[in-house]
Design an enzyme around this catalytic site. Structure first.
Site, PDB file in Angstrom:
ATOM      1  N   HIS A  63     -74.272  -6.263  -9.582  1.00  0.00           N
ATOM      2  CA  HIS A  63     -74.293  -5.032 -10.380  1.00  0.00           C
ATOM      3  C   HIS A  63     -74.704  -5.363 -11.817  1.00  0.00           C
ATOM      4  CE1 HIS A  63     -71.526  -2.615  -7.455  1.00  0.00           C
ATOM      5  NE2 HIS A  63     -72.776  -2.679  -7.046  1.00  0.00           N
ATOM      6  N   ASP A  65     -73.868  -4.596 -14.803  1.00  0.00           N
ATOM      7  CA  ASP A  65     -72.947  -4.946 -15.879  1.00  0.00           C
ATOM      8  C   ASP A  65     -72.417  -6.372 -15.750  1.00  0.00           C
ATOM      9  OD1 ASP A  65     -71.676  -3.762 -13.584  1.00  0.00           O
ATOM     10  OD2 ASP A  65     -69.779  -3.735 -14.678  1.00  0.00           O
ATOM     11  N   HIS A 139     -65.881  -5.216  -3.056  1.00  0.00           N
ATOM     12  CA  HIS A 139     -66.417  -4.254  -4.007  1.00  0.00           C
ATOM     13  C   HIS A 139     -67.372  -3.329  -3.261  1.00  0.00           C
ATOM     14  CE1 HIS A 139     -67.147  -2.511  -7.790  1.00  0.00           C
ATOM     15  NE2 HIS A 139     -68.289  -3.105  -8.077  1.00  0.00           N
ATOM     16  N   ASP A 211     -65.259  -7.741  -9.904  1.00  0.00           N
ATOM     17  CA  ASP A 211     -64.863  -6.391  -9.511  1.00  0.00           C
ATOM     18  C   ASP A 211     -64.374  -6.419  -8.065  1.00  0.00           C
ATOM     19  OD1 ASP A 211     -65.962  -5.884 -11.926  1.00  0.00           O
ATOM     20  OD2 ASP A 211     -67.507  -4.505 -11.222  1.00  0.00           O
ATOM     21  N   HIS A 269     -62.309  -5.561 -17.038  1.00  0.00           N
ATOM     22  CA  HIS A 269     -63.217  -4.534 -16.526  1.00  0.00           C
ATOM     23  C   HIS A 269     -62.627  -3.150 -16.804  1.00  0.00           C
ATOM     24  CE1 HIS A 269     -66.057  -2.464 -13.773  1.00  0.00           C
ATOM     25  NE2 HIS A 269     -66.836  -3.491 -14.084  1.00  0.00           N
TER      26      HIS A 269
END
Length: 311
Positions: A63, A65, A139, A211, A269
């Site tokens: 992802h 980020d 995730h 995550d 996060h």
């Protein structure tokens, strides 16, 4: 020997003026390991004085980020005439995507760079006296792994008083015994290491989930981590949102920390919903996990990780 974690980016998918996207730098005995590299990581490294001399970069998932800072960081390293190799690690299926990201715009660094896929349950890096293990995380719609840095056990403490009682002269024989070698005294007596050296002492253990939903693998990868860095995107008021997006709440992270026997829990996060105040996440976690041992770090916070028997 020192170990320190610098929280370079502690925010969620949408950066805020207070929190950048995910990035954590671990310094250990002069070696620097970077875990995830969200947008702007290189500027955070400048801002918080970590330097760029990384040896390894560990990516939890693809992802944006967690990876969009990689091209800029690598190009800056190259502009600074880096010659040392860099190894980049990612979850299964990530090698091609990470390579394309690194080579964005047709750019290729002049220093040696390798990209490796690592499967859950493997040893990603086998260092001189530590290893970095991978574990499965959960995730949404993406291949993902977490990482655990686990140091080798250290030698037991040397009992000088006992050695002297046994007649071992002060000097080189002390060191030989501490290194695990039996020594012979002038009268022919043999002193064994276990007579003067205590049991092996554990090294330090650092776990980073990236995550994830709460998963058993975080508990199982290592016993009693000294620092667990766990996804805590939301407070319980958004628990349904956490489940739907593949994240954890502060309370869920604390429950995992308890099960793992963690000594400290860093909640990261953090959703942009809590840009002004992340205390609800921290407060809920502290209600479950040992008070102030659970904390939401700000970007730039540095946390030393002592040996278990040093506190």
């Amino acid at each position: 020997m020192s170990m320190r974690v610098t929280f370079l980016g502690t925010g969620g998918a949408v950066p805020t003026t207070q929190r950048g996207p995910s990035a954590f730098l671990l310094e250990r005995e002069g070696e620097r390991l970077l875990f995830d590299c969200g947008e702007g990581t290189q500027r955070q490294m400048m801002r918080f004085g970590t330097g760029f001399s990384l040896s390894h970069l560990f990516v939890t998932h693809l992802h944006g980020d967690h990876v969009l800072g990689i091209p800029g960081l690598i190009q800056t390293m190259d502009f600074n005439d880096r010659s040392e190799p860099l190894a980049v690690y990612g979850p299964p299926g990530s090698k091609g995507h990470l390579t394309n990201l690194i080579e964005a715009g047709g750019y290729r660094p002049d220093f040696p760079l390798t990209v490796r896929e690592v499967r859950p349950g493997a040893v990603a890096l086998d260092g001189d006296d530590y290893e970095v293990r991978t574990f499965a995380t959960e995730h949404r719609n993406v291949s993902s792994v977490g990482y655990a840095l686990v140091e080798d056990d250290r030698r037991g403490r040397f009992d000088r008083e006992k050695a002297e009682e046994l007649g071992v002269p002060v000097g080189p024989k002390f060191g030989r015994l501490h290194d695990g070698e039996a020594v012979e005294l002038e009268d022919g007596t043999v002193v064994e290491p276990d007579e003067v050296v205590g049991d092996p002492r554990p090294g330090r253990r650092f776990v980073y989930t990236g995550d994830t939903r709460p998963v058993d693998a975080t508990v199982d990868v290592v016993d009693a981590p000294d620092l667990l860095v766990h996804d805590a995107t939301f407070a319980e008021e958004w628990a349904d949102r956490a489940r739907g997006t593949g994240h954890s709440t502060g309370r869920e992270a604390a429950e995992i920390a308890n099960r793992a026997g963690a000594r400290r829990l860093a909640l990261t996060h953090i959703s942009s919903r809590y840009a002004a105040d992340a205390s609800p996440i921290e407060r809920e976690a502290r209600g479950v996990f040992d008070g102030e041992a659970a904390f939401v770090p700000d970007d730039g916070r540095k946390v030393d990780v002592p040996y278990p028997d040093d506190e």
